[in-house]
Design a protein around this motif. Structure first.
Motif, mmCIF file in Angstrom:
data_model
loop_
_atom_site.group_PDB
_atom_site.id
_atom_site.type_symbol
_atom_site.label_atom_id
_atom_site.label_comp_id
_atom_site.label_asym_id
_atom_site.label_seq_id
_atom_site.Cartn_x
_atom_site.Cartn_y
_atom_site.Cartn_z
ATOM 1 N N LEU A 102 43.691 31.974 17.470
ATOM 2 C CA LEU A 102 42.653 31.366 18.077
ATOM 3 C C LEU A 102 42.609 31.731 19.693
ATOM 4 C CD1 LEU A 102 43.004 27.918 16.644
ATOM 5 C CD2 LEU A 102 41.232 29.448 16.107
ATOM 6 N N THR A 103 41.520 31.920 20.328
ATOM 7 C CA THR A 103 41.128 32.466 21.431
ATOM 8 C C THR A 103 41.322 31.122 22.452
ATOM 9 O OG1 THR A 103 38.955 32.273 21.686
ATOM 10 C CG2 THR A 103 40.066 34.374 21.152
ATOM 11 N N GLY A 104 42.638 30.389 22.565
ATOM 12 C CA GLY A 104 42.752 29.030 23.253
ATOM 13 C C GLY A 104 42.311 27.986 22.547
ATOM 14 N N LEU A 105 42.802 26.963 22.761
ATOM 15 C CA LEU A 105 42.646 25.644 22.108
ATOM 16 C C LEU A 105 41.659 24.978 22.881
ATOM 17 C CD1 LEU A 105 45.071 23.434 20.320
ATOM 18 C CD2 LEU A 105 43.225 22.529 21.565
ATOM 19 N N ARG A 106 40.522 24.639 22.603
ATOM 20 C CA ARG A 106 39.232 24.253 23.351
ATOM 21 C C ARG A 106 39.253 22.728 22.837
ATOM 22 N NH1 ARG A 106 34.400 27.432 22.526
ATOM 23 N NH2 ARG A 106 35.298 27.679 20.600
ATOM 24 N N TYR A 107 38.988 21.804 23.980
ATOM 25 C CA TYR A 107 38.909 20.355 23.621
ATOM 26 C C TYR A 107 37.747 19.715 24.863
ATOM 27 C CZ TYR A 107 42.481 19.330 26.788
ATOM 28 O OH TYR A 107 43.443 19.371 27.684
ATOM 29 N N THR A 108 37.281 18.685 24.591
ATOM 30 C CA THR A 108 36.742 18.012 25.511
ATOM 31 C C THR A 108 37.351 16.432 25.804
ATOM 32 O OG1 THR A 108 34.628 18.932 24.725
ATOM 33 C CG2 THR A 108 34.497 17.088 25.892
ATOM 34 N N THR A 109 37.428 16.058 26.942
ATOM 35 C CA THR A 109 37.736 14.716 27.413
ATOM 36 C C THR A 109 36.588 13.882 28.192
ATOM 37 O OG1 THR A 109 38.906 15.786 29.455
ATOM 38 C CG2 THR A 109 40.059 15.418 27.674
ATOM 39 N N TYR A 110 36.620 12.763 27.794
ATOM 40 C CA TYR A 110 35.638 11.893 28.530
ATOM 41 C C TYR A 110 35.960 10.545 28.559
ATOM 42 C CZ TYR A 110 33.330 11.312 23.959
ATOM 43 O OH TYR A 110 33.384 10.856 22.603
ATOM 44 N N GLY A 111 35.445 9.439 29.415
ATOM 45 C CA GLY A 111 35.863 8.220 29.558
ATOM 46 C C GLY A 111 36.737 8.156 30.858
ATOM 47 N N GLU A 112 37.817 7.391 30.713
ATOM 48 C CA GLU A 112 38.942 6.968 31.774
ATOM 49 C C GLU A 112 39.917 8.082 31.978
ATOM 50 O OE1 GLU A 112 38.443 4.393 33.864
ATOM 51 O OE2 GLU A 112 36.394 4.358 32.743
ATOM 52 N N ILE A 113 39.548 9.352 32.083
ATOM 53 C CA ILE A 113 40.371 10.553 32.221
ATOM 54 C C ILE A 113 39.757 11.508 32.835
ATOM 55 C CG2 ILE A 113 39.551 11.444 29.672
ATOM 56 C CD1 ILE A 113 42.418 12.241 29.322
ATOM 57 N N GLY A 114 40.214 12.506 33.168
ATOM 58 C CA GLY A 114 39.375 13.755 33.817
ATOM 59 C C GLY A 114 38.456 14.283 32.657
ATOM 60 N N LYS A 115 37.140 14.378 33.088
ATOM 61 C CA LYS A 115 36.084 14.742 32.157
ATOM 62 C C LYS A 115 35.618 16.187 32.139
ATOM 63 C CE LYS A 115 34.121 10.185 33.218
ATOM 64 N NZ LYS A 115 35.122 9.888 34.194
ATOM 65 N N GLY A 116 35.399 16.549 30.955
ATOM 66 C CA GLY A 116 34.814 18.129 30.846
ATOM 67 C C GLY A 116 35.522 18.751 29.735
ATOM 68 N N MET A 117 35.177 20.164 29.501
ATOM 69 C CA MET A 117 35.827 20.793 28.595
ATOM 70 C C MET A 117 37.005 21.463 28.988
ATOM 71 S SD MET A 117 34.055 23.774 26.065
ATOM 72 C CE MET A 117 33.218 22.632 25.124
ATOM 73 N N GLN A 118 38.051 21.223 28.231
ATOM 74 C CA GLN A 118 39.366 21.794 28.846
ATOM 75 C C GLN A 118 39.867 22.863 27.593
ATOM 76 O OE1 GLN A 118 40.219 20.108 31.328
ATOM 77 N NE2 GLN A 118 39.211 18.345 31.163
ATOM 78 N N THR A 119 40.582 23.852 28.232
ATOM 79 C CA THR A 119 41.068 25.024 27.421
ATOM 80 C C THR A 119 42.551 25.147 27.642
ATOM 81 O OG1 THR A 119 39.106 26.110 27.268
ATOM 82 C CG2 THR A 119 40.966 27.615 26.726
ATOM 83 N N ILE A 120 43.588 25.310 26.644
ATOM 84 C CA ILE A 120 44.829 25.593 26.755
ATOM 85 C C ILE A 120 45.117 26.859 25.930
ATOM 86 C CG2 ILE A 120 47.176 24.862 26.693
ATOM 87 C CD1 ILE A 120 46.317 21.862 26.977
ATOM 88 N N TYR A 121 45.724 27.873 26.578
ATOM 89 C CA TYR A 121 46.095 28.781 25.869
ATOM 90 C C TYR A 121 47.448 29.107 25.275
ATOM 91 C CZ TYR A 121 42.094 30.918 28.035
ATOM 92 O OH TYR A 121 40.748 30.927 28.509
ATOM 93 N N GLN A 122 47.794 28.128 24.332
ATOM 94 C CA GLN A 122 48.601 27.740 23.383
ATOM 95 C C GLN A 122 48.288 27.645 22.064
ATOM 96 O OE1 GLN A 122 51.054 25.288 26.962
ATOM 97 N NE2 GLN A 122 51.314 24.483 24.652
#
Length: 263
Positions: A143-163
Motif C-alpha cells: 500500500l502506498t502509505g497508510l492514509r486516515y483522517t482525524t477530526y474533533g478534539e485532535i489535530g484535524k486533516g488527512m494523515q499519511t504514515i509510510y508504514q
C-alpha cells in the motif's frame, strides 16, 4: 453567614464537577488487575484486504531487469511530485469494480485480497503470459502509505504514515495528540467495509485496548475524538483554571450581596 456558607458549598461543588478527572487524561491504565501485576497483551491484527480507492505500489524484478521496465513506471505522471502525490502518479488505483490495470497484463481484480495474495496473482499471470520460471520473478505489492483522517478534539486533516502497520496511538501522535478537552474514554473509529461504513468505539485509557480488533488503524479510517462535557460548560480543564474562575465568581457574588444589604 449562612449565605456565605451556602455560596461556598455551591462553588466547591462546581469546582469538583467541572474539573476533568485525572484518570480520564491517562492512557493505558490497568483497570482490571493490580497495578504491580504482569499482564501479557496479545495484539490482534488481521491481514488487511484491499478496498476500492486504495493505491498499490507494484514492483516486478526479474533476472534481466530491462524486460520489466514497462511494469515499473516511476515518476511518469509528475516528476516534481513527492510523498503521497508521487504515490498517486506511480501507483495503481483500485477502481470502483475492484480492478487495477497493469501494462501488458491488463485488468486484474484485487478487491478483498491481501497484498501477499496479489503478489501471487501477478506472479502467476507473468509466468503464464510473459516469462518462464528461469526468469526468477520477484513481485512486491505494498500500500502506498497508510492514509486516515482525524477530526474533533485532535489535530484535524488527512494523515499519511509510510508504514505497513500503525496502531491507534501512533496514528494519534502523528496527528498531534488529543487535546485536554478530548474524550479519551470513547474514541470513534469509522471504518470502511465492502458493505458500507461501521462505527467502532475504543477506550484509550484502558490497557485492554491493545486486545481490541480496532487497535490497528486501517487505510481510509476516520478517527473522531469527542469533546468532554466540561468543554460545553465553559469551565477550566484543571484546578488552577477553576480556582481563577471561582475567585471571579466569588468576588462578584460577594459584591452583589453587599450591595443588596445596603439597599
Amino acid at each position: 453567614m449562612k449565605r456565605y456558607f451556602l455560596v461556598s458549598i455551591i462553588l466547591l461543588s462546581i469546582f469538583y464537577t467541572s474539573c476533568i478527572p485525572y484518570k480520564d487524561t491517562l492512557y493505558l491504565q490497568n483497570k482490571s488487575t493490580a497495578t504491580d501485576s504482569l499482564q501479557v497483551i496479545v495484539e490482534q491484527q488481521k491481514p488487511y484486504r484491499v478496498q476500492i480507492n486504495d493505491i498499490l505500489n507494484v514492483r516486478i524484478k526479474v533476472t534481466d531487469q530491462d524486460n520489466v521496465q514497462i511494469f515499473n513506471p516511476i515518476g511518469i505522471g509528475n516528476l516534481n511530485a513527492s510523498g503521497s502525490e508521487r504515490a498517486y502518479f506511480d501507483g495503481f488505483t483500485v477502481d470502483l469494480h475492484g480492478n487495477i490495470r497493469i501494462p501488458e497484463l491488463g485488468e486484474m481484480n484485487v478487491l478483498g485480497y491481501t497484498t501477499t495474495e496479489i503478489e501471487k496473482l501477478i506472479t502467476d499471470k507473468l509466468l503464464e503470459d510473459q516469462f518462464k520460471e528461469t526468469a526468477n520473478i520477484f513481485v512486491t505489492v505494498k500500500l502506498t502509505g497508510l492514509r486516515y483522517t482525524t477530526y474533533g478534539e485532535i489535530g484535524k486533516g488527512m494523515q499519511t504514515i509510510y508504514q505497513e502497520r500503525v496502531n491507534i496511538f501512533e496514528a494519534i501522535a502523528n496527528a498531534g495528540d488529543i487535546t485536554d478537552t478530548g474524550d479519551k474514554t470513547d474514541v470513534l473509529i469509522v471504518r470502511q467495509y465492502p458493505q458500507g461504513q461501521k462505527i467502532h468505539h475504543i477506550d484509550l485509557t484502558d490497557l485492554n485496548v491493545m486486545n481490541s480488533p480496532y487497535y490497528y488503524v486501517q487505510p481510509n479510517d476516520m478517527i473522531y475524538v469527542k469533546p468532554v462535557k466540561q468543554k460545553s460548560w465553559g469551565t477550566g480543564t484543571n484546578a488552577l483554571q477553576n480556582i481563577s474562575s471561582i475567585a471571579t465568581i466569588l468576588s462578584l457574588v460577594t459584591t452583589s450581596i453587599l450591595l443588596f444589604q445596603r439597599i
